[in-house]
Design a protein around this motif. Structure first.
Motif, PDB file in Angstrom:
ATOM      1  N   THR A 238      88.009 -25.958  70.773  1.00 16.57           N
ATOM      2  CA  THR A 238      87.590 -25.565  72.048  1.00 16.57           C
ATOM      3  C   THR A 238      85.829 -25.643  72.128  1.00 16.57           C
ATOM      4  OG1 THR A 238      87.398 -23.143  71.377  1.00 16.57           O
ATOM      5  CG2 THR A 238      89.219 -23.848  72.422  1.00 16.57           C
ATOM      6  N   LEU A 239      85.247 -25.398  73.252  1.00 21.37           N
ATOM      7  CA  LEU A 239      83.806 -25.449  73.394  1.00 21.37           C
ATOM      8  C   LEU A 239      83.030 -24.054  73.394  1.00 21.37           C
ATOM      9  CD1 LEU A 239      83.422 -28.533  75.833  1.00 21.37           C
ATOM     10  CD2 LEU A 239      83.248 -28.520  73.124  1.00 21.37           C
ATOM     11  N   ARG A 240      81.956 -24.225  72.868  1.00 23.62           N
ATOM     12  CA  ARG A 240      81.180 -22.944  73.236  1.00 23.62           C
ATOM     13  C   ARG A 240      79.620 -23.197  73.717  1.00 23.62           C
ATOM     14  NH1 ARG A 240      82.067 -17.996  71.907  1.00 23.62           N
ATOM     15  NH2 ARG A 240      83.777 -18.602  70.582  1.00 23.62           N
ATOM     16  N   VAL A 241      79.387 -22.696  74.778  1.00 22.36           N
ATOM     17  CA  VAL A 241      77.940 -22.798  75.429  1.00 22.36           C
ATOM     18  C   VAL A 241      76.683 -22.503  74.549  1.00 22.36           C
ATOM     19  CG1 VAL A 241      76.366 -22.677  77.225  1.00 22.36           C
ATOM     20  CG2 VAL A 241      78.986 -22.636  77.769  1.00 22.36           C
ATOM     21  N   ALA A 242      76.076 -23.570  74.229  1.00 22.81           N
ATOM     22  CA  ALA A 242      74.854 -23.330  73.218  1.00 22.81           C
ATOM     23  C   ALA A 242      73.574 -22.971  74.048  1.00 22.81           C
ATOM     24  CB  ALA A 242      74.676 -24.447  72.128  1.00 22.81           C
ATOM     25  N   ALA A 243      73.389 -23.899  75.198  1.00 21.40           N
ATOM     26  CA  ALA A 243      72.419 -23.593  76.233  1.00 21.40           C
ATOM     27  C   ALA A 243      72.920 -23.949  77.535  1.00 21.40           C
ATOM     28  CB  ALA A 243      71.003 -24.190  75.591  1.00 21.40           C
ATOM     29  N   SER A 244      72.051 -23.374  78.699  1.00 19.40           N
ATOM     30  CA  SER A 244      72.502 -23.676  79.947  1.00 19.40           C
ATOM     31  C   SER A 244      71.493 -23.209  80.778  1.00 19.40           C
ATOM     32  CB  SER A 244      73.961 -22.992  80.246  1.00 19.40           C
ATOM     33  OG  SER A 244      74.249 -23.042  81.755  1.00 19.40           O
ATOM     34  N   THR A 245      71.387 -23.899  81.969  1.00 23.48           N
ATOM     35  CA  THR A 245      70.620 -23.755  83.099  1.00 23.48           C
ATOM     36  C   THR A 245      71.408 -22.820  84.351  1.00 23.48           C
ATOM     37  OG1 THR A 245      70.885 -25.541  84.051  1.00 23.48           O
ATOM     38  CG2 THR A 245      68.982 -25.534  82.668  1.00 23.48           C
ATOM     39  N   SER A 246      72.544 -22.729  83.986  1.00 23.70           N
ATOM     40  CA  SER A 246      73.571 -22.305  84.896  1.00 23.70           C
ATOM     41  C   SER A 246      74.114 -20.877  84.636  1.00 23.70           C
ATOM     42  CB  SER A 246      75.064 -22.856  85.312  1.00 23.70           C
ATOM     43  OG  SER A 246      75.891 -22.483  85.982  1.00 23.70           O
ATOM     44  N   PRO A 247      73.880 -19.954  85.722  1.00 24.68           N
ATOM     45  CA  PRO A 247      74.287 -18.663  85.342  1.00 24.68           C
ATOM     46  C   PRO A 247      75.625 -18.412  85.153  1.00 24.68           C
ATOM     47  CG  PRO A 247      73.788 -18.809  87.827  1.00 24.68           C
ATOM     48  CD  PRO A 247      73.208 -19.995  86.878  1.00 24.68           C
ATOM     49  N   HIS A 248      76.618 -19.471  85.483  1.00 28.28           N
ATOM     50  CA  HIS A 248      77.953 -19.499  85.463  1.00 28.28           C
ATOM     51  C   HIS A 248      78.519 -19.592  84.011  1.00 28.28           C
ATOM     52  CE1 HIS A 248      78.693 -19.365  89.973  1.00 28.28           C
ATOM     53  NE2 HIS A 248      77.787 -20.398  89.709  1.00 28.28           N
ATOM     54  N   HIS A 249      77.666 -20.135  83.223  1.00 30.51           N
ATOM     55  CA  HIS A 249      77.713 -20.689  81.888  1.00 30.51           C
ATOM     56  C   HIS A 249      76.851 -20.051  80.950  1.00 30.51           C
ATOM     57  CE1 HIS A 249      79.777 -23.710  84.503  1.00 30.51           C
ATOM     58  NE2 HIS A 249      80.786 -23.366  83.836  1.00 30.51           N
ATOM     59  N   PRO A 250      76.740 -18.719  80.661  1.00 27.06           N
ATOM     60  CA  PRO A 250      75.788 -18.259  79.816  1.00 27.06           C
ATOM     61  C   PRO A 250      76.063 -18.760  78.202  1.00 27.06           C
ATOM     62  CG  PRO A 250      77.311 -16.414  80.408  1.00 27.06           C
ATOM     63  CD  PRO A 250      77.843 -17.948  81.193  1.00 27.06           C
ATOM     64  N   PRO A 251      74.817 -18.711  77.690  1.00 23.41           N
ATOM     65  CA  PRO A 251      75.064 -18.998  76.169  1.00 23.41           C
ATOM     66  C   PRO A 251      75.922 -18.154  75.567  1.00 23.41           C
ATOM     67  CG  PRO A 251      72.670 -19.117  76.768  1.00 23.41           C
ATOM     68  CD  PRO A 251      73.421 -18.581  77.807  1.00 23.41           C
ATOM     69  N   GLY A 252      76.713 -18.721  74.474  1.00 25.02           N
ATOM     70  CA  GLY A 252      77.734 -17.977  73.834  1.00 25.02           C
ATOM     71  C   GLY A 252      79.162 -17.804  74.514  1.00 25.02           C
ATOM     72  N   LYS A 253      79.386 -18.534  75.697  1.00 27.61           N
ATOM     73  CA  LYS A 253      80.554 -18.249  76.508  1.00 27.61           C
ATOM     74  C   LYS A 253      81.479 -19.430  76.044  1.00 27.61           C
ATOM     75  CE  LYS A 253      82.828 -18.766  81.153  1.00 27.61           C
ATOM     76  NZ  LYS A 253      82.212 -19.162  82.655  1.00 27.61           N
ATOM     77  N   ALA A 254      82.795 -19.070  75.710  1.00 27.39           N
ATOM     78  CA  ALA A 254      83.919 -19.801  75.332  1.00 27.39           C
ATOM     79  C   ALA A 254      84.460 -20.735  76.510  1.00 27.39           C
ATOM     80  CB  ALA A 254      84.973 -19.258  74.607  1.00 27.39           C
ATOM     81  N   LEU A 255      84.491 -22.019  76.450  1.00 28.92           N
ATOM     82  CA  LEU A 255      84.891 -23.066  77.472  1.00 28.92           C
ATOM     83  C   LEU A 255      86.372 -23.643  76.892  1.00 28.92           C
ATOM     84  CD1 LEU A 255      81.629 -24.626  78.244  1.00 28.92           C
ATOM     85  CD2 LEU A 255      82.690 -22.635  79.343  1.00 28.92           C
ATOM     86  N   ALA A 256      87.215 -24.004  77.753  1.00 28.99           N
ATOM     87  CA  ALA A 256      88.371 -24.643  77.341  1.00 28.99           C
ATOM     88  C   ALA A 256      88.110 -25.828  76.957  1.00 28.99           C
ATOM     89  CB  ALA A 256      89.302 -24.693  78.479  1.00 28.99           C
ATOM     90  N   ALA A 257      88.798 -26.591  75.984  1.00 30.11           N
ATOM     91  CA  ALA A 257      88.734 -28.260  75.646  1.00 30.11           C
ATOM     92  C   ALA A 257      88.662 -28.813  76.741  1.00 30.11           C
ATOM     93  CB  ALA A 257      89.821 -28.446  74.634  1.00 30.11           C
ATOM     94  N   VAL A 258      87.749 -30.082  76.742  1.00 27.54           N
ATOM     95  CA  VAL A 258      87.511 -30.892  77.913  1.00 27.54           C
ATOM     96  C   VAL A 258      88.594 -32.028  77.791  1.00 27.54           C
ATOM     97  CG1 VAL A 258      85.032 -30.567  77.926  1.00 27.54           C
ATOM     98  CG2 VAL A 258      85.930 -32.385  76.399  1.00 27.54           C
ATOM     99  N   PRO A 259      89.131 -32.341  79.284  1.00 33.95           N
ATOM    100  CA  PRO A 259      89.852 -33.185  78.918  1.00 33.95           C
ATOM    101  C   PRO A 259      89.540 -34.870  78.914  1.00 33.95           C
ATOM    102  CG  PRO A 259      89.610 -32.778  81.143  1.00 33.95           C
ATOM    103  CD  PRO A 259      88.580 -32.134  80.098  1.00 33.95           C
TER     104      PRO A 259
END
Length: 605
Positions: A238-259
């Protein structure tokens, strides 16, 4: 990087050139009529429906606002030529038809419309428009002008067509040169931007956070993105947000694996119903997603740089190579930063281990030297002083025995820690009466408690269940905690012991009124040879809590330290509930209330 222009580019100065040509043809038309065809005082030929002098004045009045429009809007270079082309076509066809048709010298004005069509459109569209304009002028001039021989009409048609084709060839050549110029400028800009990004990545100081910041800022500068985020892969894919400019994806948020099955090239996903569109990108303003793999040349992929665009456009090969280079360079910088951080952590661990080793040998030397000095002093005295009173001889013998036990305990701790690290400790769990074992351990400590005038308070739950534990190891765990509480408690202080059931376990806690443990040292207090800085003067070799932690883990429980209400430390551990009724051997009798709270006051307090 900008969305590509659907038509081939033209120089921004093309409108100014056409404007100069427009006025040049107007001057040439005036010269032809007033200096070549007839003197100014002559009357117009009968074929003229309008006085050419009035036509010239009308052209002047028309070209002034048109010139202002061309200077301000630049319709040809901007790709909006339809209004200008339609206006010039209507004016030129009308005025030429009213001033002699095929015999009119105002045909030069009609050539402006042909040139505009040739330059403003691609050659296929331009050729169709020129043939259409040429046909219109043939029909209108034949209807309004005088009758002329068919060969003249054909020659005029062919001449205009050849002129139009020549203008098309000139326009295509101009577009090609402008495209090459713009591509060269874009390549130079890409190189400059990449150099700036690489320079900023080099200045990141092996800091992953700075690498992320440079990537996000450069992405917005290059792509004018709606949002951007950097997601790193974790061990489970899976993925974890390391840095972002979007409030929808704050750092540390876990993401599903990309297809996405490949990490070789940047990906462009445009349609939300595309299976390649990640489920976690839900912003309505994101119309297209650019995904750039972050990887070094020889390492496995580290993650993705995902860029959300508020418009969709095809990604040119040069832009794709730019993003690929950016991903490789950023991946290498990130990989180096991670390696550097791991090396820093390794160095800190080595420094910490070196410090613990020094503390260990220092404490070990102290722990060995103290009893050995006592033995060295007391042992010969029994031989040199045979006439000592029996009471004195008994005290010396007891002191020798205590110091021998102290040495034996220290050696046993060392060997115990080695066996635990080698997984050579076997448990013999039984259904353990926790209340009885606690009271048994407290009774064993009575002499030490009396010596320091310590008071013990117990709070054992009435419904305290039995635990599944090895009795000898339970005594070892609880004994270590109690001995630490005794050691660090001030004379005349209080030690509190409580036990209560939890979800699937029994919790036992020992609390003292000592100096406590700083929060920053609580994580490592259970490590081997770890000694709290505030307790270093009174600490041993740092094996007791390590042994307790490993024994608790072998039982399937947990152990931790927290602040105590008495002002010192509160050590707690859990043990699983008994699963079978295999009773342990009963401990020796001890004092205390077996049905809840008790208060033990030892003599001397």
């Amino acid at each position: 990087m900008k969305p590509p222009n659907p038509s081939k580019p033209l120089p921004e100065e093309i409108d100014a050139y056409l404007l100069a040509l427009r006025w040049g043809m107007l001057v040439a038309t005036a010269i032809i009529y007033w200096l070549v065809r007839f003197p100014p005082s002559a009357s117009p030929p009968p074929a003229f429906l309008l006085d050419p002098r009035l036509v010239f004045i009308a052209l002047l009045a028309y070209n002034v606002p048109v010139s202002l429009y061309c200077l301000r809007e630049r319709p040809i270079a901007a790709g909006r030529p339809w209004l200008l082309l339609l206006s010039d076509t209507v004016i030129s066809l009308g005025l030429v038809g009213l001033t002699g048709g095929h015999l009119s010298a105002f045909f030069l004005i009609f050539l402006i419309a042909i040139i505009e069509a040739a330059l403003a459109f691609r050659w296929q569209t331009a050729l169709v428009l020129i043939v259409l304009l040429d046909t219109l002028q043939l029909l209108i001039f034949s209807f309004l002008g005088p009758q002329v021989h068919a060969i003249i009409i054909i020659n005029r048609f062919v001449a205009f067509l050849v002129f139009g084709i020549s203008a098309i060839l000139f326009g295509e050549g101009t577009r090609r040169e402008e495209a090459e110029r713009q591509e060269a400028l874009a390549a130079a800009e890409r190189e400059r931007t990449l150099n700036e990004i690489f320079f900023e990545l080099g200045k990141s100081g092996m800091n992953p956070e700075k690498v992320f910041q440079v990537l996000l800022e450069s992405t917005h500068r290059l792509l004018n993105a709606a949002c951007a985020l950097i997601a790193l892969e974790v061990e489970d894919g899976t993925l974890r947000v390391a840095a972002s400019t979007s409030p929808h994806h704050p750092p540390g948020k876990a993401l599903a694996a990309v297809p996405w099955p490949t990490y070789d090239e940047p990906l462009v996903v445009t349609r939300r119903n595309d299976p390649a569109w990640p489920s976690f990108i839900r912003q309505s303003d994101v119309r297209q997603l650019l995904a750039v793999p972050l990887r070094s040349a020889t390492q496995k992929p580290l993650g993705w740089l995902m860029v959300g665009m508020n418009r969709a456009f095809p990604l040119a090969a040069a832009d794709r190579n730019l993003l690929k280079t950016l991903g490789l360079e950023a991946g290498l910088a990130l990989h180096n930063a991670q390696l550097y951080r791991r090396e820093e952590e390794h160095v800190r661990e080595l420094e910490h281990f070196s410090e613990m080793r020094a503390n260990f040998f220092s404490a070990l030397g102290h722990e060995l030297k103290t009893p050995l000095t006592a033995l060295k002093t007391l042992g010969p005295s029994l031989e040199r002083l045979p006439d000592l009173p029996p009471e004195t001889r008994a005290e010396i013998t007891e002191s020798i025995q205590i110091n021998l036990e102290r040495l034996d305990g220290l050696i046993n701790e060392l060997f115990e820690s080695l066996r635990l690290e080698a997984n050579m400790v076997a448990l013999h769990p039984t259904s353990l009466d926790v209340r009885a074992r606690i009271q048994h351990n407290l009774a064993a400590l009575r002499p030490v408690l009396e010596q320091k005038k310590l008071q013990v308070e117990t709070d054992l739950a009435p419904d305290l269940p039995r635990a599944q534990a090895d009795p000898r190891r339970f005594d070892q765990i609880l004994g270590n905690l109690l001995h630490n509480a005794v050691k660090f408690s001030p004379e005349g202080g209080v030690i509190r012991v409580d036990a209560a059931p939890e979800a699937n376990s029994v919790r036992i806690c020992v609390e003292d009124a000592g100096p406590g443990i700083p929060p920053e040292e609580r994580e490592r207090i259970f490590d081997k040879f770890a000694v709290v800085s505030q307790r270093k003067a009174m600490a041993g070799v740092g094996l007791g809590l390590f042994i307790s932690r490993e024994l608790v883990r072998l039982h399937g429980g947990t152990i931790w330290v927290e602040d105590a209400s008495l002002g010192g430390s509160r050590f707690c551990f859990t043990l699983p509930l008994a699963t079978k009724d295999t009773r342990e051997p009963p401990p020796s009798p001890s004092s205390g209330d077996r049905h809840g709270k008790s208060h033990q006051a030892h003599p001397g307090h």
